[in-house]
Design a protein around this motif. Structure first.
Motif, mmCIF file in Angstrom:
data_model
loop_
_atom_site.group_PDB
_atom_site.id
_atom_site.type_symbol
_atom_site.label_atom_id
_atom_site.label_comp_id
_atom_site.label_asym_id
_atom_site.label_seq_id
_atom_site.Cartn_x
_atom_site.Cartn_y
_atom_site.Cartn_z
ATOM 1 N N VAL A 169 12.038 33.153 -31.461
ATOM 2 C CA VAL A 169 10.836 32.944 -31.885
ATOM 3 C C VAL A 169 9.885 31.932 -31.574
ATOM 4 N N ASP A 170 8.860 32.064 -31.255
ATOM 5 C CA ASP A 170 7.843 31.126 -30.724
ATOM 6 C C ASP A 170 7.065 30.521 -31.784
ATOM 7 N N LEU A 171 6.373 29.596 -31.850
ATOM 8 C CA LEU A 171 5.943 28.860 -32.830
ATOM 9 C C LEU A 171 4.407 29.599 -33.351
ATOM 10 N N SER A 172 3.917 30.454 -32.412
ATOM 11 C CA SER A 172 2.749 30.815 -32.609
ATOM 12 C C SER A 172 2.392 31.525 -33.936
ATOM 13 N N ASP A 173 1.128 31.532 -34.158
ATOM 14 C CA ASP A 173 0.927 32.107 -35.600
ATOM 15 C C ASP A 173 0.227 33.419 -35.454
ATOM 16 N N ASN A 174 1.148 34.192 -35.065
ATOM 17 C CA ASN A 174 0.642 35.494 -35.254
ATOM 18 C C ASN A 174 1.840 36.518 -35.812
ATOM 19 N N PRO A 175 1.498 37.834 -36.183
ATOM 20 C CA PRO A 175 2.231 38.743 -36.960
ATOM 21 C C PRO A 175 3.686 38.965 -36.393
ATOM 22 N N ARG A 176 3.333 39.346 -34.674
ATOM 23 C CA ARG A 176 4.614 39.544 -34.076
ATOM 24 C C ARG A 176 5.808 38.457 -34.226
ATOM 25 N N GLU A 177 5.529 37.254 -34.180
ATOM 26 C CA GLU A 177 6.473 36.448 -34.307
ATOM 27 C C GLU A 177 7.234 36.235 -35.757
ATOM 28 N N LYS A 178 6.333 36.416 -36.636
ATOM 29 C CA LYS A 178 6.553 36.377 -38.170
ATOM 30 C C LYS A 178 7.560 37.562 -38.445
ATOM 31 N N LEU A 179 7.151 38.892 -38.024
ATOM 32 C CA LEU A 179 7.855 40.218 -38.127
ATOM 33 C C LEU A 179 9.251 40.051 -37.231
ATOM 34 N N MET A 180 9.230 39.255 -36.211
ATOM 35 C CA MET A 180 10.602 39.098 -35.680
ATOM 36 C C MET A 180 11.445 38.017 -36.418
ATOM 37 N N PHE A 181 10.947 37.294 -37.181
ATOM 38 C CA PHE A 181 11.837 36.391 -37.995
ATOM 39 C C PHE A 181 12.463 37.137 -39.053
ATOM 40 N N GLN A 182 11.487 38.198 -39.669
ATOM 41 C CA GLN A 182 11.963 39.162 -40.612
ATOM 42 C C GLN A 182 13.212 39.965 -40.200
ATOM 43 N N ALA A 183 12.848 40.467 -38.925
ATOM 44 C CA ALA A 183 13.885 41.293 -38.342
ATOM 45 C C ALA A 183 15.182 40.486 -38.226
ATOM 46 N N ILE A 184 15.031 39.109 -37.830
ATOM 47 C CA ILE A 184 16.389 38.355 -37.632
ATOM 48 C C ILE A 184 17.032 38.493 -39.225
ATOM 49 N N HIS A 185 16.184 38.063 -40.121
ATOM 50 C CA HIS A 185 16.891 37.691 -41.379
ATOM 51 C C HIS A 185 17.484 39.183 -42.059
ATOM 52 N N ALA A 186 16.813 40.179 -41.670
ATOM 53 C CA ALA A 186 17.241 41.512 -42.374
ATOM 54 C C ALA A 186 18.555 41.914 -41.308
ATOM 55 N N LEU A 187 18.429 41.609 -40.149
ATOM 56 C CA LEU A 187 20.006 42.088 -39.372
ATOM 57 C C LEU A 187 21.020 41.101 -39.683
ATOM 58 N N HIS A 188 20.691 39.748 -39.751
ATOM 59 C CA HIS A 188 21.807 38.557 -40.020
ATOM 60 C C HIS A 188 22.541 39.248 -41.730
ATOM 61 N N THR A 189 21.571 39.737 -42.459
ATOM 62 C CA THR A 189 22.274 39.758 -43.510
ATOM 63 C C THR A 189 22.823 41.397 -43.815
ATOM 64 N N ALA A 190 22.439 42.126 -42.801
ATOM 65 C CA ALA A 190 22.830 43.605 -43.016
ATOM 66 C C ALA A 190 24.367 43.854 -43.288
ATOM 67 N N GLY A 191 24.483 44.523 -44.309
ATOM 68 C CA GLY A 191 25.784 44.833 -44.691
ATOM 69 C C GLY A 191 26.309 43.806 -45.593
ATOM 70 N N ARG A 192 25.750 42.700 -45.657
ATOM 71 C CA ARG A 192 26.020 41.558 -46.663
ATOM 72 C C ARG A 192 25.031 41.212 -47.700
ATOM 73 N N CYS A 193 23.757 41.931 -47.518
ATOM 74 C CA CYS A 193 22.502 41.500 -48.621
ATOM 75 C C CYS A 193 23.146 42.280 -49.889
ATOM 76 N N THR A 194 23.013 41.704 -51.073
ATOM 77 C CA THR A 194 23.391 42.180 -52.200
ATOM 78 C C THR A 194 21.969 42.422 -52.980
ATOM 79 N N GLU A 195 20.876 42.474 -52.388
ATOM 80 C CA GLU A 195 19.785 42.891 -52.861
ATOM 81 C C GLU A 195 19.168 41.939 -54.072
ATOM 82 N N CYS A 196 19.608 40.685 -53.950
ATOM 83 C CA CYS A 196 19.284 39.871 -55.355
ATOM 84 C C CYS A 196 17.973 39.605 -55.348
ATOM 85 N N GLY A 197 17.140 39.632 -54.104
ATOM 86 C CA GLY A 197 15.639 39.433 -54.389
ATOM 87 C C GLY A 197 15.134 38.236 -54.257
ATOM 88 N N GLU A 198 15.800 37.339 -54.068
ATOM 89 C CA GLU A 198 15.455 35.881 -54.029
ATOM 90 C C GLU A 198 14.608 35.815 -52.872
#
Lengths: 154, 320
Positions: free
Chosen positions: B235-264
């Motif tokens: 992800v680059d450092l630019s302030d646009n929704p694309r890069e931020k969404l990319m980060f959320q996709a990273i977070h979601a995929l890295h926790t896929a199958g592990r996330c216990t939905e604690c909502g933190e």
């Protein structure tokens, strides 16, 4: 020969070195006419396909992404495509919830000898993407080009 | 003093000599200022408190305390996080002592603030079935049912799934009736384009503080996080929704199958972006594909760490 001259869309294909890349080569050697929208990225194995490759491709402006590897059981590394299969199935849901139609993403298995099948895969997938048209993109969001990518990296 | 807190203190006091630290909750000036409490001496026990306003998932501290003798006060949902961490060998069972406490539901503080209509909160008090909010305009009472965290409506177990000590003096969940419409429900009802626009609008608000990542008990890469890696440059450092969404996709995929939905992740977000929906969607898919729920069974392997030659629910996709 482009099937839809001047109307190409951006389709990215992640191909396994051992089977599907060979299959695409076979299709070429066999001189099977195929659409030319697909840009192929060769990988050692579909197990190398990080689902994020696909997400990144879509966010960078791809209209469709195709992943193709060896048939399950035929993996050069024994189990790469088995892992890939699970990950890519889960990825489909992420694309869906993000608002990227999951139909824009496809994964399949093509062996090195299946030139004819490869031609069919590419033609069908390209036709499907053309039916869907260009993918949604963010407004006010400069497109990623080689230059912006380089600048961001510095 | 509420009975369960007294019992909890007694349990911790007994075990404390054997432990380096015990993780628990405390209240600040008002109950909205709930904070984690690190108990190292018996004096600290005076500050211990627990109620519906103490919402943080303390299990997030465990991986960084690996190698030390740690006690932790745990609700039902948090115990799933602990099980998941144990499954992945990010913590050792013999190093942690779990003080289980039956949960009666946790309050979504954002909802309480919304209920106060932007008025400055003087104090907040959580009663049995109501939350009373005191603002400059007076006292307002809100039914507990309306301000619970989303996860509480689908709670699989109010008592921890694993524990060493258990508080017995507490029962009866505030949860009654139907769950309100979640973000995921709303997304499900949308067309793909509307969903894309929803994320564009949401990510536009993101300030890239990475609080979601830092609060996540399963984000354990620390300094090696791909969000900050220059090579590869995910992800680059630019302030646009694309890069931020990319980060959320990273977070979601890295926790896929592990996330216990604690909502933190969602709770920690200062901008109130409903990022849990992405993880819930993946979990739903994983439940369907692999019949698996994270953090339920210590002997299980997370589904993306393994495979089966014949996948029951994945039908082989042909070329067409």
């Amino acid at each position: 020969m482009p099937v839809l001259e001047g109307k190409e869309l951006r389709i990215v294909g992640f191909l396994c070195n051992w089977c599907s890349y060979g299959g695409a080569d076979t299709a070429g050697v066999g001189r099977f006419a195929q659409p030319t929208d697909l840009r192929i990225i060769k990988l050692p194995c579909t197990g190398r396909v990080n689902p994020l490759f696909v997400v990144r491709a879509f966010l960078n402006g791809a209209d469709g992404v195709l992943v193709s590897g060896c048939h399950p059981g035929d993996c050069h590394y024994t189990a790469g495509n088995f892992y890939a299969r699970r990950r890519l199935e889960v990825l489909r849901e992420l694309l869906d919830v993000m608002g990227i139609q999951p139909e824009r993403f496809h994964y399949t298995w093509v062996s090195a000898s299946e030139g004819q099948k490869w031609k069919q895969v590419v033609s069908d997938f390209t036709a499907r993407i053309h039916e869907l048209g260009p993918a949604a993109s963010f407004s006010n969001c400069p497109a990623v080009t080689v230059e912006t990518g380089m600048k961001a990296a510095i | 003093m509420v009975q369960h807190t007294q019992e909890l203190r007694k349990l911790i006091a007994q075990a404390l000599p054997e432990l380096d630290v015990v993780l628990a909750w405390t209240s600040g000036s008002n109950q909205l200022a709930s904070a984690p409490l690190f108990i190292t001496a018996e004096d600290d026990l005076d500050k211990l408190d627990f109620g519906p306003m103490h919402v943080q998932n303390l299990a997030a501290y465990l991986p960084s305390l690996k190698g030390r003798k740690v006690g932790i006060v745990t609700r039902g949902c948090d115990s799933r996080t602990i099980i998941e961490l144990l499954q992945e060998k990010l913590i050792n069972r013999d190093e942690i002592t779990i003080f289980g406490i039956p949960c009666t539901g946790a309050v979504n503080i954002r909802k309480v603030r919304e209920a106060a209509d932007g008025q400055r909160l003087r104090s907040v008090e959580a009663g049995k079935d109501i939350v009373s909010v005191t603002t400059d305009e007076g006292v307002r009472t809100i039914p507990m049912q309306d301000v619970l965290m989303e996860k509480c409506y689908n709670c699989p177990s109010q008592t921890p799934l694993i524990h060493d000590h258990m508080v017995t003096e507490r029962n009866g969940c505030h949860m009654t009736g139907e769950a309100p419409e979640s973000t995921l429900d709303k997304l499900d009802a949308m067309e793909p384009d509307a969903r894309f626009a929803f994320w564009e609008e949401s990510m536009d608000r993101c300030i890239r503080c990475y609080a979601c990542r830092n609060a996540c008990p399963l984000c354990v890469c620390k300094d090696s996080c791909v969000a900050q890696s220059r090579d590869p440059h995910w992800v680059d450092l630019s302030d646009n929704p694309r890069e931020k969404l990319m980060f959320q996709a990273i977070h979601a995929l890295h926790t896929a199958g592990r996330c216990t939905e604690c909502g933190e992740c969602e709770r920690a977000c200062p901008m109130g972006i409903p990022i849990l929906a992405m993880k819930q969607a993946l979990n739903r898919r994983i439940k369907h594909l692999f019949d698996y729920e994270a953090g339920m069974d210590m002997e299980n392997t997370p589904p993306l760490f393994m495979f089966r030659q014949q996948e029951e629910h994945i039908k082989e996709r042909d070329a067409r």
